[in-house]
Scaffold this motif. Structure first.
Motif, mmCIF file in Angstrom:
data_model
loop_
_atom_site.group_PDB
_atom_site.id
_atom_site.type_symbol
_atom_site.label_atom_id
_atom_site.label_comp_id
_atom_site.label_asym_id
_atom_site.label_seq_id
_atom_site.Cartn_x
_atom_site.Cartn_y
_atom_site.Cartn_z
ATOM 1 N N GLY A 54 0.823 -1.211 0.000
ATOM 2 C CA GLY A 54 0.000 0.000 0.000
ATOM 3 C C GLY A 54 0.852 1.254 0.000
ATOM 4 O O GLY A 54 0.550 2.228 -0.696
ATOM 5 N N SER A 55 1.940 1.229 0.757
ATOM 6 C CA SER A 55 2.808 2.402 0.844
ATOM 7 C C SER A 55 3.501 2.694 -0.477
ATOM 8 O O SER A 55 3.525 3.832 -0.940
ATOM 9 C CB SER A 55 3.840 2.200 1.949
ATOM 10 N N VAL A 56 4.079 1.659 -1.081
ATOM 11 C CA VAL A 56 4.824 1.870 -2.321
ATOM 12 C C VAL A 56 3.898 2.319 -3.446
ATOM 13 O O VAL A 56 4.221 3.230 -4.219
ATOM 14 C CB VAL A 56 5.574 0.582 -2.711
ATOM 15 N N LEU A 57 2.728 1.700 -3.549
ATOM 16 C CA LEU A 57 1.773 2.114 -4.578
ATOM 17 C C LEU A 57 1.352 3.567 -4.384
ATOM 18 O O LEU A 57 1.233 4.331 -5.349
ATOM 19 C CB LEU A 57 0.549 1.199 -4.566
ATOM 20 N N LEU A 206 19.797 2.893 -3.200
ATOM 21 C CA LEU A 206 19.950 1.533 -2.688
ATOM 22 C C LEU A 206 20.464 1.538 -1.251
ATOM 23 O O LEU A 206 20.006 0.746 -0.408
ATOM 24 C CB LEU A 206 20.900 0.746 -3.590
ATOM 25 N N LEU A 207 21.393 2.435 -0.946
ATOM 26 C CA LEU A 207 21.885 2.534 0.434
ATOM 27 C C LEU A 207 20.788 3.036 1.360
ATOM 28 O O LEU A 207 20.690 2.595 2.522
ATOM 29 C CB LEU A 207 23.093 3.464 0.493
ATOM 30 N N ALA A 208 19.951 3.945 0.860
ATOM 31 C CA ALA A 208 18.818 4.413 1.663
ATOM 32 C C ALA A 208 17.859 3.268 1.954
ATOM 33 O O ALA A 208 17.309 3.165 3.058
ATOM 34 C CB ALA A 208 18.101 5.552 0.946
ATOM 35 N N ALA A 214 16.736 -1.450 7.960
ATOM 36 C CA ALA A 214 17.138 -1.657 9.349
ATOM 37 C C ALA A 214 16.160 -0.970 10.301
ATOM 38 O O ALA A 214 15.781 -1.529 11.337
ATOM 39 C CB ALA A 214 18.556 -1.128 9.564
ATOM 40 N N GLU A 215 15.744 0.236 9.935
ATOM 41 C CA GLU A 215 14.782 0.953 10.773
ATOM 42 C C GLU A 215 13.439 0.225 10.807
ATOM 43 O O GLU A 215 12.802 0.093 11.863
ATOM 44 C CB GLU A 215 14.598 2.371 10.241
ATOM 45 N N GLY A 216 12.986 -0.254 9.660
ATOM 46 C CA GLY A 216 11.729 -0.985 9.610
ATOM 47 C C GLY A 216 11.786 -2.300 10.361
ATOM 48 O O GLY A 216 10.802 -2.725 10.973
ATOM 49 N N TYR A 333 12.201 4.291 1.052
ATOM 50 C CA TYR A 333 11.119 3.872 1.927
ATOM 51 C C TYR A 333 10.553 2.514 1.535
ATOM 52 O O TYR A 333 9.838 1.897 2.321
ATOM 53 C CB TYR A 333 10.017 4.924 1.956
ATOM 54 N N THR A 334 10.878 2.045 0.322
ATOM 55 C CA THR A 334 10.520 0.674 -0.020
ATOM 56 C C THR A 334 11.228 -0.293 0.926
ATOM 57 O O THR A 334 10.682 -1.333 1.305
ATOM 58 C CB THR A 334 10.919 0.362 -1.474
#
Length: 378
Positions: A54-57, A206-208, A214-216, A333-334
């Motif tokens: 849902g987030s990515v879409l 990609l690094l993001a 890791a945060e997720g 954010y993906t």
């Protein structure tokens, strides 16, 4: 009335605060959801995939909506969606119901994530000084507040549904206050809504994604990891993410100053090594105190990785800054949204601890690329 730079800064900080608060309120609810639905780690991973999808879409469509409406109404829409759908996460009686709610919860988060970063870059341009680390610090403050407040309510034996109602009401109050202080922004005419990243922008993205993964992982799996090891009761599982958020907050509040003194390459390399050390503490320690310190090390380590990547995306010359920041936001954010679902699937095959060791391996990419990120001209 024209919006002053000071008011715009405040409103943008509150937007990041709302995003972190709403998302972190979900963390202490994960063990309750697993217990209520009688599912295993693989099933929870499947449900988290709905949140990420849902987030990515929503992120992919937010560019077009921003072009037409600007970031201000999108921030309001995303924050309002989070507040409305949060109680459903604690109420869902079946896996299918929870999957649908997570889909809308994730879509709301996706809209808010992209819109508040666009608002942040515009405010930074208005004020003419670096602000992104501070904005991301407010997201961490929101994460701490959401995890701490939700954990407090649950520890007081308040039902999860009632706890989410209280949190949603607080979010709506903050949103009403911030609304008139956002600046109106629109994408420049003739610019594409999205561009595939290339060159240094692709590396940054990609690094993001790794940093946000890791945060997720801390958000969605940290509580379950420490409670399944018997180190904390289920009702207090959110303590780990709370400590993680505090560590990130402190580091990000000092982020611009520390990076200016030590350099971006040092912060990227040292931060990644510290985060890997924290994962090792969390996975290997049989003691509650040392395991909880792992959350602190992880938070300190990854705190300023994302702000540095956002700043480099705005400074590079391969792509227009706006398109680079938009691409980095979506791809980055993906990682935080879809990555935890992947951890769930990996956990069903090699255990949850094994999945976290894979995460530590991915973080090794950051120090390997640190100098390229810090010193590349394009």
């Amino acid at each position: 009335m024209p919006v002053t730079p000071r008011a715009a800064c405040l409103a943008t900080r509150l937007a990041f605060l709302l995003g972190g608060f709403g998302l972190a309120c979900w963390a202490p609810l994960v063990p309750f959801a697993q217990e209520r639905l009688h599912t295993d780690a693989g099933a929870i991973g499947s449900l988290l995939l709905c949140l990420g999808t849902g987030s990515v879409l929503a992120m992919l469509g937010t560019g077009a909506m921003n072009c037409r409406f600007g970031s201000k109404p999108l921030i309001v829409t995303g924050a309002l969606g989070l507040a409305i759908t949060l109680p459903g996460l604690a109420l869902a009686p079946t896996a299918l119901f929870l999957a649908v709610v997570l889909l809308f919860f994730g879509a709301s988060l996706g809209v808010l994530d992209v819109a508040m970063n666009i608002q942040g870059t515009e405010v930074e341009r208005l004020v003419k000084r670096p602000l992104m680390a501070g904005f991301h610090a407010l997201f961490s403050i929101g994460g701490f507040a959401g995890a701490a407040f939700m954990t407090f309510l649950l520890s007081c034996h308040l039902p999860p549904f009632h706890s989410t109602i209280i949190c949603s009401a607080l979010m709506l109050i903050v949103l009403i206050y911030a609304f008139p202080r956002f600046i109106s922004t629109k994408q420049g005419e003739g610019e594409p809504l999205f561009a595939m990243p290339r060159g240094i922008v692709l590396l940054l993205s990609l690094l993001a994604a790794i940093a946000f993964l890791a945060e997720g992982a801390m958000l969605d799996w940290g509580a379950l990891l420490i409670t399944s090891a018997g180190l904390l009761p289920v009702a207090k599982g959110g303590m780990g993410y709370m400590l993680f958020s505090v560590a990130m907050t402190v580091c990000r509040l000092l982020g611009d100053r520390v990076t200016a003194r030590l350099g971006a390459a040092t912060i990227l390399s040292g931060g990644a090594v510290l985060a890997i050390t924290g994962i090792a503490c969390l996975l290997l320690s049989p003691f509650k105190a040392l395991a909880l310190s792992g959350f602190v090390f992880i938070g300190l380590g990854i705190a300023n990785i994302a702000p540095i990547l956002f700043r480099r995306a705005a400074e590079q010359t391969v792509m227009p800054a706006g398109l680079a920041v938009s691409a980095l936001t979506t791809i980055g954010y993906t990682g935080v949204l879809l990555g935890p679902a992947g951890i769930g699937f990996a956990a069903s095959l090699i255990t949850l601890k094994g999945a976290f060791w894979l995460l530590a391996g991915l973080l090794c990419c950051v120090p390997l690329c640190a100098r390229r990120v810090a010193y590349a001209k394009a």
